[in-house]
Design a protein around this motif. Structure first.
Motif, mmCIF file in Angstrom:
data_model
loop_
_atom_site.group_PDB
_atom_site.id
_atom_site.type_symbol
_atom_site.label_atom_id
_atom_site.label_comp_id
_atom_site.label_asym_id
_atom_site.label_seq_id
_atom_site.Cartn_x
_atom_site.Cartn_y
_atom_site.Cartn_z
ATOM 1 N N ASP A 189 29.532 -100.605 -9.286
ATOM 2 C CA ASP A 189 27.994 -101.208 -9.898
ATOM 3 C C ASP A 189 26.890 -100.914 -10.054
ATOM 4 O O ASP A 189 26.368 -100.102 -8.727
ATOM 5 C CB ASP A 189 28.034 -102.470 -8.831
ATOM 6 C CG ASP A 189 27.245 -103.484 -7.802
ATOM 7 O OD1 ASP A 189 25.743 -103.214 -9.153
ATOM 8 O OD2 ASP A 189 27.109 -104.767 -8.241
ATOM 9 N N PRO B 200 29.380 -105.877 -3.291
ATOM 10 C CA PRO B 200 29.757 -105.237 -4.747
ATOM 11 C C PRO B 200 30.976 -105.621 -4.866
ATOM 12 O O PRO B 200 31.772 -105.409 -3.796
ATOM 13 C CB PRO B 200 28.891 -103.387 -5.217
ATOM 14 C CG PRO B 200 28.918 -102.959 -3.130
ATOM 15 C CD PRO B 200 28.276 -104.287 -2.523
ATOM 16 N N GLY C 159 28.254 -103.638 2.460
ATOM 17 C CA GLY C 159 28.390 -102.130 1.002
ATOM 18 C C GLY C 159 28.221 -100.834 0.708
ATOM 19 O O GLY C 159 28.285 -100.714 -0.105
ATOM 20 N N TYR D 72 37.577 -104.416 -1.134
ATOM 21 C CA TYR D 72 36.541 -105.891 -1.700
ATOM 22 C C TYR D 72 37.128 -106.719 -0.967
ATOM 23 O O TYR D 72 35.991 -108.267 -0.257
ATOM 24 C CB TYR D 72 36.392 -106.252 -3.717
ATOM 25 C CG TYR D 72 35.680 -107.470 -3.262
ATOM 26 C CD1 TYR D 72 33.693 -107.961 -3.150
ATOM 27 C CD2 TYR D 72 35.664 -108.407 -3.259
ATOM 28 C CE1 TYR D 72 32.867 -108.301 -3.166
ATOM 29 C CE2 TYR D 72 35.203 -109.629 -4.069
ATOM 30 C CZ TYR D 72 33.622 -109.549 -4.004
ATOM 31 O OH TYR D 72 33.037 -110.688 -4.231
ATOM 32 N N CYS E 187 23.644 -101.978 -7.961
ATOM 33 C CA CYS E 187 23.726 -101.966 -5.908
ATOM 34 C C CYS E 187 24.054 -99.931 -5.045
ATOM 35 O O CYS E 187 23.155 -100.035 -4.465
ATOM 36 C CB CYS E 187 25.250 -102.001 -5.144
ATOM 37 S SG CYS E 187 25.063 -104.495 -5.251
#
Length: 200
Positions: free
Chosen positions: A100, A95, A168, A180, A103
Motif C-alpha cells: 500500500d 493497509p 499498520g 490483515y 500507508c
C-alpha cells in the motif's frame, strides 16, 4: 498551458516521483537528484521548483496527509448508521496489502518527523484528524443508543488510532508480525468492547 499551471504540474510530477521512490526504497535512499531522474527532469530543473530535498518532502507529506484523511472521511460520508460507519472507518485504518503506497509513505515520513518540528506538527495533525472522525462516529452512536461507550469518546478514539498505527506498522514490515485478517479482527474486537456493540 499557462506558466503557473505548468509549474504546478511539474511540482506534482516531482511529488509523485518522490512518493514512488519512498515507497520503493524507503526515505533513507531518496535524494533530489534521484527524484529528478525518476521524474524525467534534470537536477537543475528540479532545483528551480524545490531548493532542496526537505522542501520537496514537505509537499509530499502535506499531500499524503490530506489524501489519507480525505479518503477516510469520504469512506463514511454517505453512511448514516453509526455501526456501519464505525465498521467502514476501521476498514480504512489499516493497509490490506503490504505494498500500500500511501500507508507506506506515511509510515516513512512519520519516522522522519522525529528530527523535524514541521514534520512532527503535520504528523500530529494526521493523528488528530483521524481521532476527530472517530469521536464523531462514537458520539453519534452513543446519542442514538447504538453504542454504550466504555470510556470517554476522545479516549476511545485515540486508542483506536494508536491501535491502527501499531497494526499498520506490522502489516507494512517486510516480514509482518500479523496478517490483515488478524489485524482487522484485533481492531474490530477492541471497537466492539469499546462500544458494547457487535459490528459483524
Amino acid at each position: 498551458m499557462s506558466r503557473p499551471a505548468a509549474q504546478a504540474e511539474r511540482r506534482l510530477t516531482l511529488i509523485s516521483a518522490a512518493e514512488t521512490m519512498i515507497a520503493r526504497h524507503g526515505l533513507a535512499g531518496v535524494t533530489l537528484r534521484a527524484v529528478a531522474n525518476e521524474a524525467g527532469m534534470s537536477s537543475s530543473a528540479a532545483l528551480y521548483y524545490y531548493p532542496g530535498l526537505k522542501e520537496l518532502l514537505d509537499d509530499v507529506q502535506k499531500q499524503a496527509v490530506e489524501r489519507f484523511c480525505t479518503l477516510r472521511a469520504a469512506a463514511i460520508a454517505q453512511i448514516a448508521d453509526p455501526r456501519a460507519r464505525l465498521k467502514a472507518m476501521i476498514l480504512t485504518g489499516i493497509p490490506d496489502d503490504p505494498s500500500d503506497r500511501l500507508c507506506r509513505l506515511l509510515m516513512e515520513l512519520g519516522a522522519y518527523a522525529r528530527s523535524d518540528a514541521a514534520y512532527a506538527a503535520r504528523h500530529i495533525t494526521l493523528f488528530e484528524r483521524q481521532v476527530a472522525i472517530y469521536v464523531g462516529i462514537l458520539e453519534a452512536g452513543a446519542i442514538t443508543g447504538a453504542f454504550k461507550l466504555a470510556d470517554a469518546s476522545d479516549t476511545l478514539a485515540r486508542s483506536l488510532v494508536v491501535l491502527e498505527d501499531g497494526l499498520g506498522l506490522h502489516l507494512l514490515n517486510v516480514v509482518p508480525a500479523v496478517d490483515y485478517p488478524t489485524a482487522l479482527g484485533i481492531l474490530t474486537a477492541y471497537a466492539e468492547t469499546a462500544t458494547g456493540c457487535h459490528l459483524g
